[in-house]
Write a protein that holds these residues in place. Structure first.
Motif, short mmCIF file in Angstrom:
data_model
loop_
_atom_site.label_atom_id
_atom_site.label_comp_id
_atom_site.label_asym_id
_atom_site.label_seq_id
_atom_site.Cartn_x
_atom_site.Cartn_y
_atom_site.Cartn_z
N VAL A 60 -6.08 -6.02 -1.84
CA VAL A 60 -7.33 -6.21 -1.08
C VAL A 60 -8.08 -7.43 -1.58
CG1 VAL A 60 -9.59 -5.20 -0.56
CG2 VAL A 60 -7.52 -3.78 -0.46
N ALA A 61 -8.15 -7.60 -2.89
CA ALA A 61 -8.90 -8.71 -3.47
C ALA A 61 -8.31 -10.06 -3.10
CB ALA A 61 -8.97 -8.56 -4.99
N ASN A 62 -7.00 -10.10 -2.81
CA ASN A 62 -6.32 -11.37 -2.50
C ASN A 62 -5.94 -11.50 -1.03
OD1 ASN A 62 -5.59 -12.87 -5.27
ND2 ASN A 62 -5.48 -10.66 -5.62
N SER A 63 -6.41 -10.57 -0.18
CA SER A 63 -6.17 -10.62 1.27
C SER A 63 -4.69 -10.73 1.61
CB SER A 63 -6.94 -11.81 1.89
OG SER A 63 -8.32 -11.69 1.66
N ILE A 64 -3.88 -9.94 0.92
CA ILE A 64 -2.45 -9.89 1.20
C ILE A 64 -2.04 -8.44 1.43
CG2 ILE A 64 -1.82 -12.00 -0.04
CD1 ILE A 64 -1.15 -10.31 -2.47
N THR A 65 -0.89 -8.25 2.05
CA THR A 65 -0.41 -6.90 2.34
C THR A 65 0.64 -6.41 1.34
OG1 THR A 65 1.18 -7.86 3.88
CG2 THR A 65 -0.91 -7.06 4.79
N SER A 66 1.20 -7.31 0.57
CA SER A 66 2.17 -6.94 -0.46
C SER A 66 2.23 -8.04 -1.50
CB SER A 66 3.56 -6.69 0.15
OG SER A 66 4.06 -7.87 0.74
N LEU A 67 2.80 -7.71 -2.66
CA LEU A 67 2.91 -8.70 -3.72
C LEU A 67 4.29 -8.63 -4.36
CD1 LEU A 67 2.72 -7.15 -6.73
CD2 LEU A 67 0.32 -6.97 -6.07
N LYS A 68 4.65 -9.69 -5.06
CA LYS A 68 5.90 -9.78 -5.79
C LYS A 68 5.64 -10.51 -7.10
CE LYS A 68 9.36 -9.78 -2.10
NZ LYS A 68 10.56 -10.45 -1.57
N PHE A 69 6.56 -10.31 -8.05
CA PHE A 69 6.48 -11.02 -9.32
C PHE A 69 7.85 -11.00 -9.99
CE2 PHE A 69 5.14 -6.63 -9.88
CZ PHE A 69 5.94 -6.18 -10.92
N PHE A 70 8.01 -11.79 -11.04
CA PHE A 70 9.24 -11.85 -11.81
C PHE A 70 9.08 -11.01 -13.07
CE2 PHE A 70 9.40 -15.66 -9.23
CZ PHE A 70 10.74 -15.73 -8.85
N PHE B 288 0.84 -1.19 0.00
CA PHE B 288 0.00 0.00 0.00
C PHE B 288 0.88 1.24 0.00
CE2 PHE B 288 -2.65 -3.38 1.68
CZ PHE B 288 -3.88 -3.14 1.09
N ASP B 289 0.46 2.27 -0.72
CA ASP B 289 1.29 3.46 -0.87
C ASP B 289 1.15 4.47 0.26
OD1 ASP B 289 -1.15 4.65 -1.32
OD2 ASP B 289 -0.80 5.09 -3.45
N GLY B 290 0.29 4.20 1.24
CA GLY B 290 0.13 5.09 2.38
C GLY B 290 -0.86 6.21 2.18
N ASP B 291 -1.41 6.30 0.99
CA ASP B 291 -2.41 7.34 0.70
C ASP B 291 -3.79 6.72 0.85
OD1 ASP B 291 -3.99 9.37 -0.19
OD2 ASP B 291 -3.16 9.44 -2.23
N ASP B 292 -4.49 7.08 1.95
CA ASP B 292 -5.80 6.48 2.22
C ASP B 292 -6.93 7.14 1.47
OD1 ASP B 292 -4.56 4.76 3.99
OD2 ASP B 292 -4.85 6.11 5.71
N SER B 293 -6.62 8.21 0.74
CA SER B 293 -7.70 8.94 0.06
C SER B 293 -8.20 8.24 -1.18
CB SER B 293 -7.22 10.35 -0.31
OG SER B 293 -6.12 10.28 -1.21
#
Length: 876
Positions: free
Chosen positions: A681-691, A666-671
């Motif tokens: 949010v859709a995947n119930s995770i707090t961060s993601l990664k990929f190749f 999350f970028d910290g901007d709640d607006s």
């Protein structure tokens, strides 16, 4: 005795399932120097790849026709060529140059000496590897080859059981490993934890037992044009034993001076040799090690926010200042079974050959200790009712199986040497997380969870032709390869998480959505040419075309040259292009991982490159091949017959490297919510990664080797060797982030992740080895300097830390009790040197709240301290 030999021969034929065709001439003899028998001398039939080495007593046996030329070579001695005129040939070697060892790697047309090779190659015999006092191949190479690095990892899930290894700091994915010149399968594991080599895939070097190996050839040059994908940094070729005179049993054991890390190993190597030159070599081995523990002792838990004087937990912290941690090498048990066999054809016109092996390895490593104030146990699953609850230590347990098998035929066709072979290799890893629980399952939670696993396999067919035409050597051929990757889901209980507080603590199981079965195929054709217009000049070239079913094709080429300085040395240079196909693991891997981020525990999701969320919603492009340009130039020179030096400069540019992104949250901007946050949010995770292919690098370095052999010192002989590597890797330009991430201000590969490429491995490493033989005694003193490494904070340079270079000293003393019994005692890390301690500088994530005392995200030589070892070798 003759009846016994006949019985052995019948057993040999039964094992191979093929009849002996016709008896061919077997040449035997003894190789000596002025002081006695010479073990380990290379004996090769000139113009072929058929060869062997002398045993402990200097004896050899090789199949060769009358009139053939045998080439005898050994480090520190002049190469000799003798024509076969009977079935006996004894040889006296004369002191000479350390650059005359015969090697097969790097060209497909004929064996060459290190001196004749236009590219730098190391040739390391089994005795040299064992003289390091190290227990496994990856550690042996670390202390023999300056540009090779592999260190023990801790608290890093399955990575702790593989220990990423690389050449020239270019990452595990860019070193090709061969066994008897045939491609070794990669492991099933992607290194996804915060260790060197993060996001990459390598070969499981722990699956190859040292006892089965005759020598290791390390080609320190790009070789994609000759061998295909992965050979950007170089090639490591494991040459297996063939003919041996004796059955040899080695027993070894050791322990640290801290009293932990006990290890024990035993291996057996034996062989059968037929009168017609057929051979069967078998190796069996067992090895086990216990854990070591070198944690920090913060006495408080800044990571969770519990102070030392906490009114509820202060007493527990006082009793457990290390927060219950286990930080060190994992527990391990391993068994190996390898073989190498061949049956010659009629009139020495070719042979059927086969080799392969099986390794089974079980290991136990440790996750972050779950203190009682962190995770509760209200249903008494991990402690007895009525007793004080002190938390629990989750264990991460692996079951690794690695097997490979090659069968092939060599013969003559229109004066060409033809080699047709098939190879199958597989690596499988299954995970269990034990001594833990899933809070969301309450009283019904298991305490042991099968959390899934991975398998990777490849199947290859190779057809190679080579021929010597006097001044011209030509080779060409083709390869077809099929690769398969699968991921298996874990128990449903391991990922059950309806409230967001669940999952098996320390490692959520792979979910059915993470399960996958993927495959691809490719074919390649190559041509290789070497021209020697004069005795002094060698010019070579190679070209290779590869086509992959999933991303397309590639053409790689190479030119090389060597100008001989007579018997003094040579000047050599090469230029090549190369490539590395993204591994199937990197394309299809997906999972959810528990991690520490910003002082809290969270779940991080890794998305595969074919997931619509990644490709369509977030605009990440399809993975494609990395490409490289490699230039190398050097000189080898004999200052005197027993003093030689070689120096080689190299520059490797890699474009479009496949990287594993940092944590994107999350970028910290709640607006407002950006597209990335919608996915979280859709995947119930707090961060993601990929190749993604997103970075280009430039690596420059110098390799230096000095050998001074056969120095008369008192009544003994001293051999000295100095080897060094100096290198630097930089990132070219900016990180090529997908447009959506760049538009929303995300740094997909921050300073900390970049440091894994540029500074997580030593930029310099120097080895100084002294080997003194005195009658039946042998004394070895090795000093290895590991240069400094630097950890970078993700965003704040003020929090960076550089860990100083250190010298590790090893002492090995050997004694030959008799012709058939010898032993040695070794002290590794004699001076009990440890890396610099971590200085978190206020960033508790760096050392996980003080749980780590020594660096874990960058690593020079581990942190076990002094290790005492003893071994015995029996021959019969």
């Amino acid at each position: 005795m003759s009846k016994f030999l006949n019985t052995k021969w019948l057993m040999f034929l039964f094992f191979l399932g093929a009849p002996a065709l016709v008896t061919a001439q077997q040449v035997t003899g003894v190789v000596k120097d002025d002081s006695g028998a010479l073990p380990g001398v290379s004996v090769v039939v000139k113009g072929t790849s058929s060869g062997t080495t002398t045993d402990f007593d200097g004896k050899y046996s090789i199949n060769a026709s009358s009139g053939a030329v045998l080439v005898f070579s050994y480090v520190g001695y002049e190469t000799q060529e003798n024509t076969v005129s009977g079935n006996k040939m004894n040889v006296i070697m004369q002191s000479g140059v350390a650059l005359d060892a015969v090697v097969l790697t790097g060209n497909r047309s004929k064996p060459r000496t290190i001196l004749d090779s236009p590219v730098p190659i190391d040739n390391i015999g089994l005795d040299e590897m064992r003289s390091t006092g190290q227990p496994t191949i990856d550690k042996m190479l670390t202390y023999k080859v300056p540009s090779f690095n592999s260190t023990t990892q801790a608290v890093s899930d399955a990575t702790a059981h593989f220990d990423p290894a690389d050449l020239r700091g270019l990452g595990p994915s860019r070193t090709l490993v061969l066994v008897n010149g045939k491609r070794k399968n990669q492991s099933a594991l992607v290194y996804i934890n915060d260790t060197p080599g993060k996001g990459e895939v390598g070969v499981d070097l722990k699956s190859i037992p040292a006892a089965a190996i005759e020598r290791i050839e390390v080609l320190r040059d790009g070789a994609s044009a000759q061998y295909g994908s992965d050979a950007i940094a170089g090639v490591i070729n494991m040459v297996l034993k063939k003919n041996v005179e004796y059955t040899t049993v080695n027993v070894n054991s050791g322990v640290t001076t801290e009293g932990d890390g006990f290890n024990f190993g035993v291996d057996l190597n034996t062989g059968l040799t037929g009168e017609n030159g057929g051979y069967l070599n078998i190796t069996a081995g067992y090895y086990e090690q216990e854990k070591t523990n070198r944690p920090g002792s913060p006495g408080s838990d800044a990571l969770i926010g519990v102070e030392a004087n906490d009114p509820t937990w202060g007493a527990w912290l006082a009793d457990n200042p290390d927060l219950g941690m286990n930080v060190g090498q994992p527990e391990l048990q391993k068994i190996d079974l390898f073989f190498n066999a061949g049956i010659p054809f009629k009139n020495d016109s070719g042979e059927f050959y086969s080799f392969g092996g099986f390794t089974s390895r079980q290991g136990t490593s440790f996750a972050l200790y779950r203190a009682p104030y962190w995770v509760g146990d209200p249903y008494n699953l991990l402690h007895e009712a009525g007793s004080d609850y002190n938390g629990f230590q989750p264990t991460f347990e692996t079951d690794v199986m690695d097997n490979n098998l090659t069968a092939g035929v060599k013969w003559k066709l229109f004066n060409f040497d033809v080699d047709f072979s098939g190879t199958y290799g597989r690596n499988r890893i299954d995970y269990d997380v034990n001594n833990t629980l899933n809070p969301d399952l309450g009283a019904s939670s298991p305490t042991e969870f099968a959390v899934g696993g991975y398998t990777f396999s490849n199947t290859l067919a190779n057809l190679d032709f080579s021929r010597n035409l006097g001044q011209l050597n030509i080779a060409f051929g083709a390869e077809i390869k099929q690769e398969n990757f699968s991921a298996r889901a874990g128990d449903a209980a391991s990922y059950f998480n309806p409230t967001g507080n669940g999952n098996a603590q320390s490692f959520p199981g792979l979910q059915p959505s993470n399960a996958v079965r993927a495959d691809r195929h490719n074919y390649g054709v190559y041509g290789d040419l070497e021209w020697e217009p004069t005795e002094d000049l060698l010019i070579g070239g190679a070209i290779r075309y590869e086509d992959f079913s999933d991303f397309g094709d590639n053409v790689s080429w190479k030119v090389s040259g060597r100008y001989s300085l007579g018997d003094k040395g040579a000047i050599r240079a090469s230029y090549s292009t190369g490539f590395r196909a993204p591994s199937l693991h990197q394309i299809y891997l997906s999972n959810v991982q528990t991690l520490v981020s910003g002082g809290s525990i969270s779940n991080q999701g890794t998305f595969s490159n074919v997931d619509p969320v990644i490709r369509e919603d977030l605009g990440v492009p399809q993975l494609t091949a990395e490409t490289s340009k490699n230039i190398s130039a050097g000189i080898t020179y004999k200052i005197k017959p027993n003093l030689s030096v070689s120096a080689d400069f190299y520059n490797v540019k890699v474009d479009d490297r496949v990287l594993f992104t940092g944590e994107i949250g999350f970028d910290g901007d709640d607006s407002s919510m950006n597209p990335v946050e919608s996915v979280l949010v859709a995947n119930s995770i707090t961060s993601l990664k990929f190749f993604v292919n997103a970075v280009s690098t430039n690596t420059s370095g110098v390799d230096l080797v000095v050998n001074y052999t056969n120095i008369e010192l008192g009544e003994g002989i001293l051999n000295a060797a100095l080897a060094a590597n100096f290198n630097e890797t930089t990132i070219k330009g900016k990180i090529d982030a997908p447009a959506l991430f760049e538009a929303n201000g995300y740094d997909i590969f921050n300073r900390k992740e970049q440091a894994r490429i540029t500074s997580s491995r030593p930029k310099s490493k120097v080895l100084l080895g002294l080997d003194y033989d005195l009658n039946k005694w042998n004394f070895i003193l090795n000093n290895t300097y590991f240069g400094e490494v630097t950890w970078q904070h993700g965003s704040s340079p003020a929090l960076d830390q550089t860990f100083a270079g250190k010298v590790i000293t090893d002492l090995i003393v050997g004694y030959e009790f008799s012709e058939k019994l010898s032993g040695n005692i070794s002290v590794n890390n004699l001076l009990n040197v440890y890396p610099d301690e971590l200085d978190a500088k206020g960033d508790v994530v760096t050392d996980l709240g003080g749980r780590f005392k020594y660096p874990w995200e960058v690593n020079q030589f581990g942190f076990n301290g002094t290790v005492l070892n003893a071994s015995l070798a029996f021959k019969f």
